[in-house]
Design a protein around this motif. Structure first.
Motif, mmCIF file in Angstrom:
data_model
loop_
_atom_site.group_PDB
_atom_site.id
_atom_site.type_symbol
_atom_site.label_atom_id
_atom_site.label_comp_id
_atom_site.label_asym_id
_atom_site.label_seq_id
_atom_site.Cartn_x
_atom_site.Cartn_y
_atom_site.Cartn_z
ATOM 1 N N ASP A 83 21.105 -13.799 49.760
ATOM 2 C CA ASP A 83 20.524 -12.604 50.384
ATOM 3 C C ASP A 83 21.348 -11.374 50.042
ATOM 4 N N LYS A 84 22.674 -11.570 49.968
ATOM 5 C CA LYS A 84 23.571 -10.430 49.761
ATOM 6 C C LYS A 84 23.661 -10.001 48.308
ATOM 7 N N TYR A 85 23.643 -10.968 47.392
ATOM 8 C CA TYR A 85 23.927 -10.673 45.979
ATOM 9 C C TYR A 85 22.848 -11.249 45.062
ATOM 10 N N ASP A 86 22.838 -10.737 43.824
ATOM 11 C CA ASP A 86 22.073 -11.426 42.774
ATOM 12 C C ASP A 86 22.971 -12.566 42.319
ATOM 13 N N VAL A 87 22.518 -13.785 42.542
ATOM 14 C CA VAL A 87 23.404 -14.932 42.275
ATOM 15 C C VAL A 87 22.859 -15.831 41.179
ATOM 16 N N ILE A 88 23.796 -16.526 40.563
ATOM 17 C CA ILE A 88 23.431 -17.720 39.809
ATOM 18 C C ILE A 88 24.113 -18.834 40.591
ATOM 19 N N LEU A 136 20.664 -20.640 27.474
ATOM 20 C CA LEU A 136 20.497 -20.199 28.862
ATOM 21 C C LEU A 136 20.310 -18.676 28.921
ATOM 22 N N CYS A 137 21.098 -17.966 28.129
ATOM 23 C CA CYS A 137 20.977 -16.495 28.105
ATOM 24 C C CYS A 137 19.575 -16.084 27.668
ATOM 25 N N GLU A 138 19.021 -16.805 26.712
ATOM 26 C CA GLU A 138 17.675 -16.470 26.236
ATOM 27 C C GLU A 138 16.648 -16.654 27.357
ATOM 28 N N LEU A 139 16.814 -17.741 28.107
ATOM 29 C CA LEU A 139 15.892 -17.980 29.229
ATOM 30 C C LEU A 139 15.986 -16.838 30.238
ATOM 31 N N ILE A 140 17.214 -16.400 30.482
ATOM 32 C CA ILE A 140 17.423 -15.334 31.474
ATOM 33 C C ILE A 140 16.855 -14.007 30.961
ATOM 34 N N SER A 141 17.169 -13.676 29.718
ATOM 35 C CA SER A 141 16.679 -12.401 29.165
ATOM 36 C C SER A 141 15.158 -12.390 29.102
ATOM 37 N N GLY A 142 14.570 -13.561 28.877
ATOM 38 C CA GLY A 142 13.118 -13.643 28.816
ATOM 39 C C GLY A 142 12.464 -13.477 30.185
ATOM 40 N N ARG A 143 13.235 -13.703 31.233
ATOM 41 C CA ARG A 143 12.660 -13.689 32.585
ATOM 42 C C ARG A 143 12.958 -12.389 33.347
ATOM 43 N N ALA A 187 27.286 -15.677 34.583
ATOM 44 C CA ALA A 187 27.518 -14.691 35.652
ATOM 45 C C ALA A 187 28.283 -13.489 35.093
ATOM 46 N N ARG A 188 29.305 -13.781 34.302
ATOM 47 C CA ARG A 188 30.096 -12.686 33.717
ATOM 48 C C ARG A 188 29.238 -11.840 32.771
ATOM 49 N N ARG A 189 28.441 -12.528 31.980
ATOM 50 C CA ARG A 189 27.615 -11.838 30.964
ATOM 51 C C ARG A 189 26.578 -10.914 31.615
ATOM 52 N N PHE A 190 25.989 -11.355 32.739
ATOM 53 C CA PHE A 190 24.894 -10.582 33.342
ATOM 54 C C PHE A 190 25.286 -9.871 34.639
ATOM 55 N N GLY A 191 26.563 -9.940 35.000
ATOM 56 C CA GLY A 191 27.006 -9.256 36.225
ATOM 57 C C GLY A 191 26.453 -9.879 37.494
ATOM 58 N N LEU A 192 26.371 -11.196 37.522
ATOM 59 C CA LEU A 192 25.876 -11.895 38.706
ATOM 60 C C LEU A 192 27.055 -12.526 39.456
ATOM 61 N N ILE A 193 26.812 -12.922 40.687
ATOM 62 C CA ILE A 193 27.825 -13.672 41.429
ATOM 63 C C ILE A 193 27.511 -15.163 41.233
ATOM 64 N N TYR A 194 28.520 -15.902 40.806
ATOM 65 C CA TYR A 194 28.323 -17.340 40.613
ATOM 66 C C TYR A 194 28.686 -18.090 41.898
ATOM 67 N N VAL A 195 27.756 -18.874 42.391
ATOM 68 C CA VAL A 195 28.021 -19.675 43.593
ATOM 69 C C VAL A 195 27.941 -21.157 43.241
ATOM 70 N N ASP A 196 29.093 -21.818 43.359
ATOM 71 C CA ASP A 196 29.190 -23.252 43.096
ATOM 72 C C ASP A 196 29.015 -23.970 44.434
ATOM 73 N N THR A 197 27.810 -24.489 44.690
ATOM 74 C CA THR A 197 27.551 -25.064 46.015
ATOM 75 C C THR A 197 28.178 -26.449 46.181
#
Ligand code: DC
Length: 225
Positions: free
Chosen positions: A121-126, A215-222, A24-34
């Motif tokens: 809905d509000k944020y780009d989340v992981i 994990l970062c590679e998977l994200i960058s690839g997508r 989340a920190r690396r890609f500027g996402l909001i991390y949601v721990d459900t």
């Protein structure tokens, strides 16, 4: 339509939260721990002397439970239960057992569904959990199923608890994890399972950094984040 959200599912101790937080920190996402949401409901039941498998008793408590998710100035998720900060209290081993038991109850899952979807809905989340790719965010742009051998997962969880100053033994952590895995996978309501379109990431033989890079590679690839 696919979204920019990332769904991370997997069993307890697979490293979901630590990895997701860093991603989340690396890609500027909001991390949601459900899992923290289920832990709050579990803690509330525990504190109200309702047995963890008492479905009627727990359902009766739901109207009185107010669970809020807040983010502090460093982006760390804090959990408020009826205005009390329970971020640390929900990590205690008895709260884990309660969380797993109450999470098998459809009423509890329904109760927590909108909170999770609203965040996405509000944020780009992981977002991490057990049913994110299968139920909560079926249109997530990337779904990863994170896993590792049970012994490795228990060892990581044990060290994490020790670091937090929580006294326990490896044997207790291991047996609690095995029974929680069983609970979470065998329940009828939204059991832990790999979504058809999820990518499997087994971190048994990977260091934390290697898991992070994978994990970062998977994200960058997508995505173009
Ligand atoms: O991720 P965690 O260990 O903090 O989760 C605590 C419990 O909550 C876990 O045993 C199963 C349940 N849970 C769930 O059923 N669905 C989720 N999305 C997240 C957690």
């Amino acid at each position: 339509m696919e979204t920019n959200s990332i769904a991370i599912d997997g069993p307890a101790g697979a490293g979901k939260s630590t990895l997701s937080r860093r991603v989340a920190r690396r890609f500027g996402l909001i991390y949601v721990d459900t899992g923290a949401l289920y832990r709050c409901v579990g803690l509330f039941a525990l504190r109200n002397n309702v047995a963890s498998r008492d479905e009627i008793g727990v359902a009766r408590l739901l109207p009185d439970i107010r669970v809020e998710m807040k983010y502090d100035s460093e982006g760390i998720q804090r959990m408020l239960l009826c205005s009390e900060d329970v971020t640390e209290a929900i990590r205690l081993p008895e709260a884990s057992v309660y969380a797993s038991d109450v999470s098998a109850m459809p009423a509890v899952r329904d109760y927590l569904l909108s909170t999770q979807r609203e965040m996405a809905d509000k944020y780009d989340v992981i977002m991490d959990g057990r049913d994110i790719g299968t139920v909560i965010l079926p249109s997530a742009g990337l779904k990863v199923f994170l896993t590792a051998d049970p012994e490795i997962r228990a060892r990581r969880r044990y060290l994490e608890l020790l670091n937090r100053g929580i006294k326990t033994s490896f044997e207790d952590v291991f047996s609690e994890m095995i029974s929680r895995d069983k609970n979470d996978s065998e329940r009828a309501a939204a059991p832990l399972r790999v979504a058809d379109d999820a990518i499997m990431l087994d971190t048994t033989a990977l260091s934390f950094d290697d898991s992070f890079f994978a994990l970062c590679e998977l994200i960058s690839g997508r995505f173009s984040l």
